[in-house]
Motif scaffolding. Structure first.
Motif, short mmCIF file in Angstrom:
data_model
loop_
_atom_site.label_atom_id
_atom_site.label_comp_id
_atom_site.label_asym_id
_atom_site.label_seq_id
_atom_site.Cartn_x
_atom_site.Cartn_y
_atom_site.Cartn_z
N TRP A 82 17.50 0.09 -1.84
CA TRP A 82 18.08 0.94 -2.87
C TRP A 82 17.04 1.30 -3.93
CZ3 TRP A 82 21.43 4.24 -4.54
CH2 TRP A 82 21.56 4.46 -5.92
N LEU A 83 16.27 0.32 -4.38
CA LEU A 83 15.28 0.57 -5.42
C LEU A 83 14.20 1.54 -4.93
CD1 LEU A 83 14.94 -3.04 -6.87
CD2 LEU A 83 15.97 -1.06 -8.01
N TYR A 84 13.87 1.44 -3.65
CA TYR A 84 12.88 2.37 -3.10
C TYR A 84 13.40 3.80 -3.13
CZ TYR A 84 10.18 4.99 0.29
OH TYR A 84 9.43 5.96 0.89
N TYR A 85 14.63 4.00 -2.66
CA TYR A 85 15.17 5.36 -2.64
C TYR A 85 15.46 5.86 -4.06
CZ TYR A 85 15.45 5.32 2.40
OH TYR A 85 15.12 5.29 3.73
N GLU A 86 15.78 4.95 -4.95
CA GLU A 86 15.98 5.33 -6.35
C GLU A 86 14.67 5.79 -6.98
OE1 GLU A 86 18.47 3.16 -9.77
OE2 GLU A 86 16.54 2.20 -9.37
N ASP A 87 13.58 5.16 -6.58
CA ASP A 87 12.26 5.49 -7.12
C ASP A 87 11.79 6.86 -6.64
OD1 ASP A 87 9.93 4.72 -8.64
OD2 ASP A 87 8.89 4.49 -6.74
N GLY A 91 20.73 -1.11 -15.02
CA GLY A 91 21.09 -1.63 -13.70
C GLY A 91 19.88 -1.74 -12.79
N SER A 92 19.00 -0.74 -12.85
CA SER A 92 17.81 -0.75 -12.02
C SER A 92 16.87 -1.89 -12.40
CB SER A 92 17.09 0.60 -12.14
OG SER A 92 15.90 0.61 -11.38
N ARG A 93 16.65 -2.05 -13.69
CA ARG A 93 15.73 -3.10 -14.14
C ARG A 93 16.27 -4.50 -13.84
NH1 ARG A 93 13.89 -0.27 -19.90
NH2 ARG A 93 12.67 1.40 -18.92
N TRP A 107 0.83 -1.20 0.00
CA TRP A 107 0.00 0.00 0.00
C TRP A 107 0.87 1.26 0.00
CZ3 TRP A 107 -4.60 -0.83 3.95
CH2 TRP A 107 -5.48 -1.78 3.42
N PHE A 108 2.00 1.18 0.69
CA PHE A 108 2.87 2.34 0.82
C PHE A 108 3.70 2.57 -0.44
CE2 PHE A 108 7.01 4.11 2.19
CZ PHE A 108 6.57 5.34 2.65
N TRP A 109 4.11 1.48 -1.07
CA TRP A 109 5.00 1.56 -2.24
C TRP A 109 4.42 0.70 -3.35
CZ3 TRP A 109 10.35 -1.15 -2.84
CH2 TRP A 109 11.01 -0.63 -3.97
#
Length: 202
Positions: free
Chosen positions: A197-202, A145-147, A63-65
């Motif tokens: 990392w992916l959360y902060y990148e988003d 890299g992200s994907r 729900w948050f992300w």
């Protein structure tokens, strides 16, 4: 002359959730209930507590992300596929784990060992592409890299969930939730730090 005004408190945030949010929550609760029903007899208190706590945590996180919702659903579907392939052959204790060496999709992708090996390869590839992005100062390397990191987390979750299933097919009382030894904890650490990392990148 005095004037008075009233301010209504905002409605609880949960009331504004979309149909998809509540549908996702229902799916998580249903799957958790199925896990308790199917394997509850062979779970210890430790496993039951982790499973019970994981359900609201997963719902809250999704729900948050939003992006993680699809990841979790796809991981669940892949795990269900692996379980189905395993259950095509059974032995005295349940699924025949020798299927992991005979069935193509299990041998190369969906058994816990294969999925976790894919996780390792994908995380390494992701790191390489991130460094390419840093040195080239372009967005292509970082985007790739992200994907690839997302793909690595997907394989890690599949490997973790399938490993839990596999452990319950070995013999009675051997099954365990996959955070019980150093190998499993390192896998957990790998995909959790990548998700941070992916959360902060988003």
């Amino acid at each position: 002359m005095t004037t008075s005004s009233t301010h209504s408190l905002p409605a609880p945030r949960g009331l504004h959730r979309s149909v998809f949010d509540w549908a996702f929550a229902a799916i998580v609760v249903a799957l958790g209930g199925w896990a308790f029903h199917a394997h509850g007899a062979s779970m210890d208190v430790y496993e039951k507590a982790i499973l019970a706590g994981a359900m609201p945590a997963i719902i809250a996180l999704a729900w948050f992300w939003g992006p993680i919702r699809g990841l979790l659903l796809l991981s669940g579907l892949a795990t269900w596929g692996a379980m189905t392939l395993y259950m095509r052959a059974t032995d005295d204790y349940g699924a025949d784990l020798a299927q992991a060496d005979k069935v193509f999709w299990l041998k190369y992708f969906l058994s816990s060992q294969s999925a976790i090996l894919w996780m390792s390869v994908l995380f390494f590839m992701s790191t390489v592409f991130y460094w390419i992005g840093v040195f080239s100062k372009g967005v292509t390397g970082a985007r790739l890299g992200s994907r690839i990191a997302w793909a690595g987390v997907f394989m890690a979750l599949v490997g973790t969930l399938v490993r839990w299933f596999e452990s319950h097919q070995i013999a009675p009382d051997i099954g365990h939730i996959p955070v019980s030894n150093l190998y499993e904890v390192f896998v957990l650490f790998s995909w959790m730090t990548t998700l941070f990392w992916l959360y902060y990148e988003d």
